[in-house]
Design an enzyme around this catalytic site. Structure first.
Site, PDB file in Angstrom:
ATOM      1  N   HIS A  89      -8.009 -63.785  22.051  1.00  0.00           N
ATOM      2  CA  HIS A  89      -8.322 -62.886  23.163  1.00  0.00           C
ATOM      3  C   HIS A  89      -7.100 -62.595  24.035  1.00  0.00           C
ATOM      4  O   HIS A  89      -7.042 -61.575  24.728  1.00  0.00           O
ATOM      5  CB  HIS A  89      -9.429 -63.502  24.022  1.00  0.00           C
ATOM      6  N   ASP A 121     -16.530 -46.566  10.800  1.00  0.00           N
ATOM      7  CA  ASP A 121     -17.102 -46.097   9.532  1.00  0.00           C
ATOM      8  C   ASP A 121     -15.988 -45.984   8.504  1.00  0.00           C
ATOM      9  O   ASP A 121     -15.142 -45.098   8.576  1.00  0.00           O
ATOM     10  CB  ASP A 121     -17.788 -44.744   9.744  1.00  0.00           C
TER      11      ASP A 121
END
Length: 446
Positions: A164, A388
């Site tokens: 992170h 996608d």
């Protein structure tokens, strides 16, 4: 349920030159947190041979191109052990990310449903981070690792571990969308992604109070956390709860005033956790303090504001508080909404600026250890299923690191609304599920 490692690759960014990226105060606060672990499941009917011959080569090629634009993800994070130096993300020609290719005979359909599943089963689809390297004056560790697992003739899982300290979820999801877009176009439309590319203007980040220096002075005395100190079995289950747009609107209408989607969802979540405590075997006094905390994206709230595409971390936490008896009580939802709204106003609407008190951020969060705290990971504005690769949107997202920290993940629902993903013991999950649906039924009939 078996998994087999088929290939291991080291992917270098395409035509990238050496660069260094300083870690700022927004980044440093995450050095002592575990790497995030995320899984994205896609439906794809492919044999293993077709997967290895046709899909993997393009995954590797498109990943190399995407990393050229998101270079810090391929970098090495340098944590200095000397007081004179500052932490930095450094990319050199020898740097790469680990890409693991695997195949599994696990039940894809069972892994991608919302109801309770054994938490341990998901960890095998995550990559292993390369081990940290210790030097006399610094520690080196990688920012990102990826594993792609095929379920023959069923689907694919893209698994990520990322530290992170290199960036937040908004940046990571942007990287995934760019990688997916390049892959979907067979690398023919690289330049159509220009509007999605990151902004690296570190000098644009507000730091009049020298928060980077003061944050480092607090952080440098402890080593970064790079792996969880837990053992399996975890004895937890994972489940996802959906709030539709209609249900959210009814919750908002039940609120004491104008209420955002985030506040309505969070208030319902907080009251359900408190109300289910007794059924889960927890004896909690009514005067026990209850806390609810969540990160807030600061990009548009700094002075000057940063673009949405800013690469890195740009989060600050708010913390709401009340008592167990109030939050679980008859007016618990209203009390929760009031407390969360007030905490957000105090943080975001602070007249002295959103960064007021940031230098005490680390001290403040440590004060809540061992207390009844609901911590949020993610955001109702983030859409983790958007990337996608040519296989359609992801059909399931799992934020796996919540198995360790107990946080609750919120994100946009794949088909609208909001998803609430949790990891807890089966007893607690069953108790929570009962209250969650019971309170929704009551609100829908008001």
């Amino acid at each position: 349920m078996a998994i087999k490692i088929v290939q291991r690759h080291s992917i270098t960014p395409s035509h990238a030159a050496a660069e260094s990226f300083p870690l700022l105060y927004f980044d440093m606060v995450w050095l002592h947190t575990l790497p995030t672990e995320n899984l994205y499941f896609y439906t794809l009917k492919s044999s293993q041979s077709s997967f290895l011959d046709n899909i993997v080569p393009m995954l590797k090629h498109s990943l190399s191109i995407a990393l050229k634009h998101f270079l810090p993800l391929a970098s090495t994070i340098i944590f200095p052990l000397t007081s004179a130096a500052m932490p930095v993300s450094r990319y050199t020609a020898s740097d790469s990310i680990s890409l693991t290719i695997a195949a599994s005979n696990a039940c894809f359909d069972n892994l991608t449903v919302n109801h309770s599943k054994i938490a341990d089963e998901f960890h095998q689809f995550l990559p292993e981070m390369p081990p940290e390297v210790f030097h006399s004056d610094h520690i080196e560790f990688k920012a990102l690792a990826i594993q792609v697992t095929l379920f023959p003739n069923k689907g694919i899982c893209v698994g990520l571990k990322h530290h992170h300290a290199i960036c937040d979820a908004a940046t990571l999801f942007a990287f995934l969308r760019v990688w997916a877009s390049i892959h979907k176009s067979n690398a023919a439309e690289e330049y159509s992604i220009q509007d999605s590319l990151p902004f690296y203007g570190r000098d644009s980040v507000q730091d009049a109070k020298e928060l980077t220096k003061s944050s480092w002075n607090l952080i440098k005395t402890k080593k970064p956390i790079l792996s969880p100190t837990v053992s399996f079995p975890l004895n937890k289950v994972r489940a996802t709860f959906i709030l539709t747009n209609e249900q959210i609107n009814k919750l908002r209408n039940s609120s004491p005033g104008p209420t955002s989607t985030f506040v309505a969802v969070s208030s319902h979540l907080w009251t359900c956790i408190a109300s289910s405590a007794a059924a889960a075997g927890e004896a909690v006094p009514d005067n026990e303090p209850e806390y609810f905390g969540s990160p807030v994206d600061c990009r548009a709230r700094l002075n000057p504001p940063l673009p949405e595409t800013y690469f890195g971390n740009c989060l600050i936490f708010f913390m709401a508080n009340s008592s167990h008896g109030i939050i679980k009580g008859r007016g618990g939802f209203t009390a929760a909404a009031t407390a969360i709204s007030a905490a957000i106003r105090e943080t975001v609407g602070n007249e002295r600026g959103i960064l007021d008190g940031f230098e005490n951020h680390l001290k403040d969060l440590s004060e809540y250890e061992g207390k009844r705290v609901v911590l949020i990971a993610g955001s109702t504005r983030l859409d983790p299923c958007a990337a996608d690769y040519g296989w359609g949107r992801a059909i399931k997202y799992e934020c796996v690191h919540t198995d360790y920290d107990g946080a609750v993940n919120l994100c946009k629902g794949r088909d609208g609304g909001v998803e609430i993903a949790m990891s807890m013991t089966k007893l607690k999950m069953d108790a929570f599920a009962h209250v969650f649906h019971q309170k929704l039924y009551i609100s829908s009939n008001l």
